[in-house]
Design a protein around this motif. Structure first.
Motif, short mmCIF file in Angstrom:
data_model
loop_
_atom_site.label_atom_id
_atom_site.label_comp_id
_atom_site.label_asym_id
_atom_site.label_seq_id
_atom_site.Cartn_x
_atom_site.Cartn_y
_atom_site.Cartn_z
N LYS A 1 31.99 9.88 8.39
CA LYS A 1 32.24 10.90 9.41
C LYS A 1 33.38 11.77 8.91
O LYS A 1 34.41 11.26 8.42
CB LYS A 1 32.62 10.26 10.75
N SER B 1 16.93 12.99 12.04
CA SER B 1 17.88 11.87 11.99
C SER B 1 17.48 10.90 10.87
O SER B 1 17.39 9.69 11.07
CB SER B 1 17.93 11.13 13.33
N ASP C 1 36.42 14.25 9.58
CA ASP C 1 37.36 14.50 10.66
C ASP C 1 37.25 15.94 11.16
O ASP C 1 37.09 16.88 10.38
CB ASP C 1 38.79 14.24 10.17
N ILE D 1 31.32 4.98 7.96
CA ILE D 1 30.66 4.41 9.13
C ILE D 1 29.87 3.18 8.69
O ILE D 1 28.90 3.30 7.93
CB ILE D 1 29.73 5.44 9.79
N THR E 1 22.27 7.35 12.91
CA THR E 1 22.89 7.77 14.16
C THR E 1 24.39 7.87 13.93
O THR E 1 24.87 7.64 12.81
CB THR E 1 22.61 6.78 15.30
N HIS E 2 25.12 8.18 14.98
CA HIS E 2 26.58 8.24 14.84
C HIS E 2 27.17 6.87 14.57
O HIS E 2 28.35 6.75 14.19
CB HIS E 2 27.20 8.83 16.12
N GLU E 3 26.36 5.83 14.73
CA GLU E 3 26.83 4.47 14.45
C GLU E 3 26.54 4.03 13.03
O GLU E 3 26.97 2.96 12.60
CB GLU E 3 26.19 3.49 15.44
N ASP F 1 25.90 18.47 9.24
CA ASP F 1 26.80 18.49 10.40
C ASP F 1 28.16 17.94 9.96
O ASP F 1 28.71 18.40 8.98
CB ASP F 1 26.20 17.71 11.56
N ASN F 2 28.68 16.95 10.69
CA ASN F 2 29.97 16.37 10.33
C ASN F 2 29.83 15.03 9.64
O ASN F 2 30.71 14.17 9.73
CB ASN F 2 30.87 16.24 11.57
N TYR F 3 28.69 14.84 8.98
CA TYR F 3 28.46 13.59 8.26
C TYR F 3 28.31 13.87 6.76
O TYR F 3 27.78 14.91 6.36
CB TYR F 3 27.20 12.90 8.77
N VAL G 1 19.12 16.40 9.97
CA VAL G 1 19.63 16.18 11.32
C VAL G 1 18.49 16.25 12.33
O VAL G 1 18.44 15.47 13.28
CB VAL G 1 20.72 17.23 11.65
#
Length: 375
Positions: A90, A123, A92, A102, A142-144, A73-75, A120
């Motif tokens: 992350k 996760s 941009d 991150i 996670t996104h964090e 994905d975007n990671y 993904v």
């Protein structure tokens, strides 16, 4: 951006793998060529194995692995072999070359991490390491950021830190196409009659991110130094290079988690065929050789050689490789005398269209890894 042969990527990524490690990110233009470039610190340290022939730090192919940098994905995830950590970034949404780390690098409970995989669907991030304490560890993300790493596999390789290679080391960790299994390729050493193997670690069920308590390890007859891998679409087959002779196609048995040899391709004149990338546009796999400046294209299902492209740009050999649409991106870290560069090839025309040098971005003979963000 799409062409008549599929989408062209947004950016290509690799790691400098220097003492102060960084990710090198370069924008891909609509013409498939590379433009500009940025470097972003990983917050960790790169590393180099010990070349078993010279007894000196390895380079090129300092990590002797595939997948030291991956994008999902975007990671983006990158290992830090010298500090036993993995970093998460992350990407941009507007400028794909712009990365933001991150959290802090996450500690890996092992020595000399060289390869990373991410799912993904689950996760989950898994890291393979190949020093004195060798094995695989996984962590939720996670996104964090990344959670704590937990060891799921232990490999008794009788190695040192840094490891002596390139043989007898972990080559790659990756997920099957359906994310149902975690695969690890471990290289053998023909000079000591040490056979490499494929480790298959299944998940407990379709919903849980928890892995089974044990893996299945198979040494397919006729193989020795299993290395870089790709999932062959719409099958359970694995395309895996073998540095001792060329390439294989292996059948992954869904009931037993063992693998068997379907096809074996001996590449004439090869020195160390190690890295592989699937081309959807051509239904083929491109492989590279650390000791030869050429790209070889092999049919994804019949394992027959489709094309051979000898490059004339002065690179001593090619390591990590990726494909996006009709374009192939192959890294040559150089050898300390020749500069590090990425060769861009139009696979439909069968010719090099760019030789992008990396010195200005901190790329040297220690550079490793290759990942692409698609549109």
């Amino acid at each position: 951006m799409s062409t008549d042969s599929g989408p062209v990527g947004k950016a290509v990524y690799l790691q400098s793998n220097e003492h102060e490690n960084s990710v090198i990110s370069i924008t891909i233009g609509h013409d498939g060529k590379l433009y500009g470039g940025m470097t972003t610190s990983t917050g960790g340290m790169g590393g180099a194995g010990i070349d078993g022939t010279t007894n000196k730090p390895a380079g090129p192919d300092a990590l002797s692995s595939q997948g030291s940098v991956v994008v999902k994905d975007n990671y983006l995830f990158a290992v830090n072999a010298g500090s036993n950590t993995v970093s998460m970034f992350k990407i941009d949404g507007i400028n794909a070359a712009d990365l933001s780390m991150i959290g802090n690098p996450s500690a890996v409970p092992g020595d000399f991490p060289v390869t990373v995989a991410a799912s993904v669907k689950r996760s989950l991030v898994c890291v393979g390491y190949t020093g004195k304490m060798a094995g695989v560890s996984c962590a939720p993300f996670t996104h964090e950021g990344l959670g704590p790493m937990k060891q799921v596999l232990d490999f008794d390789l009788d190695q040192t830190t840094p490891p002596v290679g390139p043989t007898n080391t972990v080559a790659e960790v990756f997920f099957t196409a359906d994310d149902s299994r975690l695969i690890t390729t471990v290289k053998g050493d023909p000079t000591t009659n040490n056979t490499g193997f494929i480790s298959v670690l299944p998940f407990k069920d379709s919903c849980s991110c928890a892995l089974q308590g044990h893996d299945v390890r198979t040494s397919p007859p006729g193989t020795a130094v299993l290395f870089g891998s790709v999932n062959i679409p719409d099958t359970s087959d694995l395309f895996v290079t073998d540095a001792s002779f060329g390439t294989t196609i292996l059948d992954l048995h869904p009931n037993t988690d063992s693998v068997s040899l379907l096809h074996k391709t001996v590449i004439t004149g090869q020195k160390a065929t190690c890295w592989a990338a699937y081309s959807e546009a051509r239904n083929s796999v491109f492989v590279t050789d650390a000791g030869r400046d050429r790209l070889i294209e092999i049919g994804a299902h019949d394992s027959k050689i489709m094309s051979t492209l000898d490059l004339k740009n002065g690179d001593p050999g090619l390591t990590d490789v990726k494909v996006s649409g009709r374009f192939v991106y192959a890294l040559s870290p150089g050898n300390g005398t020749t500069p590090a560069a990425i060769t861009v090839v139009d696979s439909f025309q069968g010719q090099e269209i760019q030789h992008f040098q990396l010195e200005k971005l901190g790329g040297s003979k220690r550079a490793q890894g290759m990942a692409i963000l698609q549109w």
